[in-house]
Design an enzyme around this catalytic site. Structure first.
Site, PDB file in Angstrom:
ATOM      1  N   ARG A  16      81.657  97.848  34.646  1.00  0.00           N
ATOM      2  CA  ARG A  16      80.538  96.937  34.948  1.00  0.00           C
ATOM      3  C   ARG A  16      79.423  97.623  35.720  1.00  0.00           C
ATOM      4  NH1 ARG A  16      85.230  94.129  35.285  1.00  0.00           N
ATOM      5  NH2 ARG A  16      85.345  94.465  37.526  1.00  0.00           N
ATOM      6  N   GLU A  30      92.743  97.032  44.759  1.00  0.00           N
ATOM      7  CA  GLU A  30      93.417  95.860  45.307  1.00  0.00           C
ATOM      8  C   GLU A  30      94.614  95.449  44.458  1.00  0.00           C
ATOM      9  OE1 GLU A  30      89.237  94.433  44.068  1.00  0.00           O
ATOM     10  OE2 GLU A  30      90.274  96.306  44.247  1.00  0.00           O
TER      11      GLU A  30
END
Length: 182
Positions: free
Chosen positions: A63, A100
């Site tokens: 992205r 994460e």
């Protein structure tokens, strides 16, 4: 700064429980469905960096490529692609990092930068800072330096922007979300 944070933030879609339960994914794809907001986002970064002294833009897979390429084009700067493992065809440098969600490997063509180059590293979001920190280590391994880390979104509670700042890398984002925001 020319951006309208409320308009930008309103188009970032929260997707609960993606990619795993308990996570709220911040989906930027609606920004690209609004030409006006996409222009606001791009122009905001362009205005911030138009008169600054850096040589390259490094965009994160995938992205980060979307806005990073627009900024590189508008500022007439070379674009360096930092990719996930196995996506680049020539000789690469690799750097492991924690996300994460687990571990990953970031790669860049080994001939992308030279000593003395200054790189604006760009991603869509700063969460734990793992991807941008890995990119910064790759930049430094090529003898270049990081000018700043930029993103559309910061999730400050996850500590990534602070981690970058603690490593001597200035950060900038257009908007931030708390973990509780829906």
């Amino acid at each position: 700064m020319i951006y309208d944070e409320i308009s930008i933030k309103s188009l970032i879609r929260p997707v609960p429980d993606f990619p795993r339960p308990g996570v709220i994914f911040r989906d930027i794809t609606p920004l690209f469905q609004s030409p006006r907001i996409l222009r606001l986002v791009a122009d905001s970064f362009i205005q911030r960096y138009v008169e600054t002294d850096f040589s390259h833009i490094g965009a994160m897979d995938a992205r980060g490529f979307l806005i990073g390429s627009i900024i590189a084009y508008e500022l007439n700067k070379p674009l360096i692609l930092f990719r996930k493992q196995g996506k680049l065809p020539a000789d690469v440098l690799s750097e492991g990092y924690q996300t994460e969600y687990g571990e990953a490997l970031l790669e860049v063509h080994s001939d992308s930068l030279c000593e003395g180059d200054k790189v604006l590293i760009f991603d869509d979001l700063i969460a734990t800072g793992g991807t941008l920190m890995a990119a910064a280590r790759l930049v430094r391994r090529m003898g270049a330096s990081v000018f700043e880390a930029a993103a559309i979104i910061d999730l400050p509670e996850l500590g990534g922007s602070q981690r970058l700042e603690d490593a001597g890398i200035p950060t900038f984002s257009l908007t931030a979300f708390s973990l509780a925001e829906r």
